[in-house]
Write an enzyme that holds these catalytic residues in place. Structure first.
Site, PDB file in Angstrom:
ATOM      1  CB  CYS A   1     -30.407  57.043  25.957  1.00  0.00           C
ATOM      2  SG  CYS A   1     -30.243  55.939  24.529  1.00  0.00           S
TER       3      CYS A   1
ATOM      4  CG  ASP B   1     -33.113  52.978  17.240  1.00  0.00           C
ATOM      5  OD1 ASP B   1     -32.939  52.252  18.231  1.00  0.00           O
ATOM      6  OD2 ASP B   1     -32.430  54.006  17.012  1.00  0.00           O
ATOM      7  CG  ASN B   2     -35.896  54.117  19.995  1.00  0.00           C
ATOM      8  OD1 ASN B   2     -35.051  54.060  20.891  1.00  0.00           O
ATOM      9  ND2 ASN B   2     -35.901  55.067  19.081  1.00  0.00           N
TER      10      ASN B   2
END
Lengths: 516, 516
Positions: free
Chosen positions: A160, A305-306
């Site tokens: 992750c 996100d990310n």
């Protein structure tokens, strides 16, 4: 197993994590779990190796009581997993010492899980993937058909992007929850190359209308509803560029087996994407749609996100000023990172021992090999090389060497350290850093960012002397709700909650004196 | 041109560096040297652009008096080049502010030169390259024939792995000479893809016997004689792996034009190798032999040069313990790096100015894009984003974006800084760092290594207040024999010659207190 009897992470480790009970517990797995021959060429039969690893794919026999009365009350999970976001959704990591003990290949049921909502109840028989968008020959494919296509099998680390985020959250809260240093898992994956599925739809190269591949999970997986997005309402999705999707050496696969067995529900049953060397957030689970487009995925999570935004940009400013949509700040490849697994948090190292074996892991992104794992006993003034235990046959270099060999896995490292060194009062901490083949090094300091992602400063453990003269180590923090760790103490002493300087210190060794 | 009248680097800059005299001097080249349209797609005609850049390929009209009575007394060189190893062999960099002023494309005659011996006197008409070794169809090819083959043209940065080595040598002398921060050049290159030449010899893929491509310059180029090596006695050579040589997206070319004109003798006339994203040391000049082998080049310099050994390993230990031959420590790709060009060393920034435009460059290796260029005015506690002036149409991404786009050039960055900020006595230094698309950052501290290569700590300039209230900046050191710079002062204060902690400070902000 090292001396973890006194450590926080000990306990019921090793019960059923895929280790065959008859194999006994407590040994180090490196040499017994997988038959790696010293000559790399002999290791290339990944299919056979994955089959041998099937005992590392077993499901826990029963549903955990914490999952009863949740939407996941049918998913069987290992009780040792550390739950990071309460009961539900399920976001977990293993204890790092426990995972390291299993060796190079991780048991499926101790592998990181990042779920955004309830686990979708999907069936092998009825699930299908829609290959659509700007393709000459759209089609849908079911699991039986998919699993009869030419497949590839290889070991690959999944991480992750939030790995080690708990440290960042102790500096200043990010928008993400607190991962410890074990948001990782290294297993065999089997699947059909994404390029083969695209070829079948008539896509052989990038071109107008075919610049990106949007990947989505099922609708209603997530509680929030974004109706006009790729994947539809409640879908988690992202995209990768067509060049990456089509390049054989990028090894993007649509995977339906992990460690030689069908996927566990938490890992995307019946099918997920694996993109080696990338952050886990792009490896869509429960894959439902492969859509070829002229632009990046418009899924909410693709943009929100990310990303690693520059440090001064907080969540409010990011939204106000449109930082989520600036193309520079997307993250795809992992960066160089690692941690110390042994000694474990709060472990006591008896003064009676002659040496203690420090152990941990390291990885990098984009297939880059980890070439150095180093420990410093004087806060970075000098570094000593640890042994790197390479157990990977790199991909795409016919002879396992050369600049283009792709290293998709973690490595483990170890160093036998004289205990005397740890008992010296001048040794206040032990720092770990790794270096990859492109000479990228773990940072000295953390660089806080709003999502708390790709955090990779030196992994530092403090060394204390117990009243009886033994040494005791303190990690920066402890995964999960367990309190402890020197960063957490430091954060508690700073009620403003801001430790932007990173480690709580003031000034810098480089600082010339300010003028009076 | 910014206010360099008082700076060390000023002087006769700009005379004949390929800038057509009629174009006038002193302007910033970015907008006038090359017609870059805002839409990247329109910039892809590199052949036309290279032709337009031919005025940046002109030779200096006469031989420098310093080259008289040397073996290079026929090579015409720009007098502004800073000579780093005396008169001979010729190893030079430009003044960084001068090179930056020319903009994105560098003049050939201010481009870094790294010569190992006298420049070989080669002729276009008689020179040929031997394509040999384990190939089905060996052949030799002359320049006329080579230059009629299908060619490619694109801009590419060349950097010596020793860029910024002077800083490392002030910490502790390495085995290399002192490069300042301008061991770089960014020009158009035209040549035949190496894979095309290998294909012609019957090599289409790696295989037994064909794992490496050994590249060598002419015999007797170097004074030292290693008779049994690839390339023969006195040859400088190295090798790359076959995967890199054959991959179209690695863009390895055998180049015979720079900025649209035949090569200058110092840059490898008549033909050299260009390997984008790699260190300059692998880009063999005066290319004479392309040899396919089963093992790496056995040329002396392939093993005894262009390595980054771990810090504790010095030259003696490296030789005694065989460190030069450990495969992990070869360096190929560049790492993330950059520097501040303006303000120039010793430049005065008048208190009467409202703002001052900081400017510099950054690059990374392996085609990775520079995504952040940042300045800190508080020693790294906080960072501000500079503007990155991307003037490159990246290669191998059809639409100029995406994770696989190859960025082979440097970028320039700039930030308009309020002078007030520099006049504040609390502002003791300005630090620069860059970050690439794989989230690799320039290191906070230098990591000394025996060859002093790939040195990429934050580029820090100290800020002083002059008696009249103006600000004066001090770089770490000044390229060439010119004394000055805060690192040099610091080294002078430490007669042991060891500043391993890097910046001369003691302790670390991360240091917990040692136990009493």
């Amino acid at each position: 197993m090292a001396n973890v009897a006194v450590a926080v992470v000990a306990g019921a480790a090793g019960a059923i994590a895929g280790r065959a009970m008859s194999k006994g517990e407590g040994g180090r797995g490196d040499d017994e779990d997988v038959d790696f021959a010293p000559d790399g060429r002999a290791n290339a039969n990944h299919v056979a190796a994955a089959k041998k690893s099937r005992y590392l794919a077993q499901e826990y026999p029963s549903v955990d009581e914490r999952d009863v009365k949740t939407p996941d009350d049918w998913v069987k999970r290992h009780p040792n997993l550390i739950r990071l976001t309460g009961k539900h959704p399920f976001n977990v990591e293993a204890s790092l010492p426990e995972l390291i003990d299993y060796g190079f290949i991780s048991p499926v049921n101790l592998h990181i899980v990042r779920n955004h909502g309830a686990v979708p109840k999907l069936s092998w028989e009825t699930h299908s993937i829609d290959v659509c968008g700007n393709v000459p020959k759209p089609y849908a494919i079911g699991m039986d058909e998919l699993s009869k296509m030419p497949a590839d099998t290889f070991p690959c680390l999944i991480v992750c992007a939030g790995n080690r985020r708990k440290e960042q959250n102790l500096i200043k809260q990010s928008v993400g929850f607190s991962w410890g240093p074990c948001a990782v898992g290294n297993t065999y994956w089997t699947g059909v190359p994404l390029r083969v599925l695209l070829n079948r739809a008539g896509v052989y190269k990038p071109g107008p209308g075919a610049r990106y591949v949007c990947l989505s999970g099922p609708q209603k997986e997530l509680p929030r509803d974004y109706p006009d997005q790729d994947g539809g309402p409640g879908s988690y999705g992202t995209s990768i560029d067509m060049e990456t999707a089509l390049d054989p050496t990028c090894d993007v696969i649509v995977a339906y087996e992990q460690n030689g067995a069908r996927l566990h529900p938490d890992h995307g049953f019946p099918v997920r994407v694996v993109i080696p060397g990338y952050i886990g957030g792009r490896m869509i689970k429960f894959l439902t749609e492969i859509k070829v487009t002229d632009r990046e995925s418009n899924n909410f999570y693709h943009f929100n996100d990310n990303r690693v935004l520059p440090p001064p940009v907080d969540a409010e400013r990011a939204t106000e000023e449109g930082w989520w949509f600036k193309p520079e700040f997307i993250i795809n490849q992992l960066n160089i990172n690692g941690a110390i697994a042994y000694p474990a948090p709060e472990e006591i190292i008896p003064k009676s021992k002659k040496t203690y074996e420090f152990r941990g892991y390291a990885y990098s992104g984009g297939g880059r090999k980890v070439i150095r794992a180093e420990l410093s006993f004087d806060q970075g003034l000098s570094w000593q090389l640890a042994d790197i235990n390479v157990r990977e046959q790199p991909r795409w270099a016919d002879f396992g060497s050369g600049d283009k060999a792709r290293h998709w896995c973690w490595c483990h490292w170890s160093m036998e350290v004289p205990v005397e060194k740890l008992l010296d009062p001048k040794c206040v901490e032990v720092c770990f850093r790794a270096v990859d083949q492109s000479m990228n090094k773990m940072d000295e300091r953390p660089t806080w960012n709003v999502m708390g992602m790709l955090n990779n400063p030196w992994y530092r453990i403090r060394v204390h002397r117990a009243p009886n003269g033994d040494a005791r180590v303190e990690h920066p923090c402890i995964a999960g709700p367990t309190p402890g760790g020197w960063m957490q103490k430091m954060a508690a002493e700073r009620p403003t909650g801001e430790l932007l300087w990173g480690w709580g210190g003031e000034g810098t060794p480089a600082a010339p004196p300010a003028e009076a």
